[in-house]
Design a protein around this motif. Structure first.
Motif, short mmCIF file in Angstrom:
data_model
loop_
_atom_site.label_atom_id
_atom_site.label_comp_id
_atom_site.label_asym_id
_atom_site.label_seq_id
_atom_site.Cartn_x
_atom_site.Cartn_y
_atom_site.Cartn_z
N TRP A 158 0.82 -1.23 0.00
CA TRP A 158 0.00 0.00 0.00
C TRP A 158 0.85 1.27 0.00
N GLY A 159 2.11 1.12 -0.45
CA GLY A 159 2.94 2.29 -0.66
C GLY A 159 3.81 2.68 0.52
N LEU A 160 3.74 1.93 1.62
CA LEU A 160 4.54 2.22 2.80
C LEU A 160 5.49 1.07 3.08
N GLU A 161 6.46 1.30 3.96
CA GLU A 161 7.45 0.25 4.27
C GLU A 161 6.79 -0.97 4.89
N LYS A 162 5.87 -0.75 5.81
CA LYS A 162 5.16 -1.86 6.44
C LYS A 162 3.90 -2.15 5.64
N ASP A 163 3.74 -3.41 5.22
CA ASP A 163 2.56 -3.79 4.43
C ASP A 163 1.30 -3.76 5.29
N LEU A 164 0.16 -3.69 4.62
CA LEU A 164 -1.15 -3.62 5.27
C LEU A 164 -1.68 -5.03 5.47
N LEU A 165 -2.09 -5.36 6.69
CA LEU A 165 -2.58 -6.71 7.00
C LEU A 165 -4.05 -6.86 6.61
N LEU A 166 -4.32 -7.95 5.88
CA LEU A 166 -5.69 -8.38 5.59
C LEU A 166 -5.88 -9.72 6.31
#
Length: 278
Positions: free
Chosen positions: A89-97
């Motif tokens: 999502w464009g940041l260093e840490k990915d977004l959790l689903l």
């Protein structure tokens, strides 16, 4: 209050070797040095996105995420683990689903439509692929024929599920689609009808006469761009028509008829010519 999962304007409190600390009502938080705009001074106010890092600490960045809290987005799966899928999502840490928020198992590289929200229990930013739950129950305030903004959310056997004006659910039937679509596309659509259940039937073309007029303008512009000749006729293959003009053969024939009745074109077996003077 600090808006987690959104942009905040925060004041620079102090500098350290590895970045700047910004002040907020929830305490100071770090803006790592690689995100610090050149020339930033103590006391300046910066627009930063606030989220949690891999150790659950609040952190700031000047990067622009692909989605914020309370927004829909179509994101790509980077990885899958025991807790769920991780989305780019464009940041260093990915977004959790998390698995509980998925309709089906996902694999890396797959694209999925999600809604981003702040989990009340963990105070973490997470995603849900069950995006329909986050559409309001309010009825669509418009009527058939209205132009609307679409977000392509999913593909089914019948067609594409779309989010209409960011608030309502609609269906774009396969026989109304004459160009490739992918999740996350945002075309303009037109309401065909408002169904009894409140959902909307959508088309990418205006209905009736307005559709023919729009297509005629598109065809006329293509003829002028092509020096007065276009290698298309009413005998052309639908794929050729779509590739050049982005419209169905049915709509193309309506446009041809409109221009012919105006005396603007000559219809030949394998091409259409703009009459001199046009």
């Amino acid at each position: 209050m600090l808006a987690l999962g959104d942009f905040n304007e925060l004041e620079v409190a102090r500098a350290v070797d590895f970045g700047l600390y910004l002040t907020s009502d929830d305490g100071d938080l770090l803006l790592p040095g690689k995100y610090v705009p050149e020339g930033t001074q103590i006391g300046d106010r910066l627009r930063v996105f606030v989220y949690r890092d891999s150790e659950d600490r609040l952190i700031a960045t000047t990067l622009e995420p692909l989605a914020r809290v309370n927004q829909f987005a179509a994101l790509t799966v980077r990885d899958v683990s025991q807790v769920g899928a991780f989305l780019e999502w464009g940041l260093e840490k990915d977004l959790l689903l998390p698995y509980r928020n998925q309709h089906r198992d996902l694999r890396p590289g797959q694209r999925v439509t999600i809604f981003v929200y702040l989990d009340d229990t963990s105070d973490r930013i997470v995603a849900s692929a069950k995006w329909e739950r986050y559409l309001p129950d309010a009825p669509f305030p418009g009527q058939a024929g209205d132009a609307v903004a679409l977000f392509v959310a999913d593909e089914t056997d019948l067609g594409y599920k779309v989010i209409v004006d960011g608030l309502y659910q609609g269906l774009l039937y396969h026989n109304e689609v004459f160009r490739p679509l992918r999740l996350g596309d945002t075309p303009t659509g037109y309401v065909r009808q408002v169904r009894p259940d409140g959902k909307l039937d959508i088309s990418l073309q205006k209905a009736g006469y307005d559709e023919a007029l729009d297509a005629a303008d598109t065809l006329l512009a293509a003829l002028r761009t092509g020096g007065g000749t276009l290698p298309l006729s009413d005998k052309s293959e639908p794929d050729d028509i779509y590739r050049r003009l982005g419209m169905s053969k049915k709509v193309f024939k309506k446009a041809l008829g409109t221009l012919y009745k105006r005396g603007l074109v000559q219809l030949l077996p394998t091409e259409t010519r703009l009459l001199s003077g046009e």
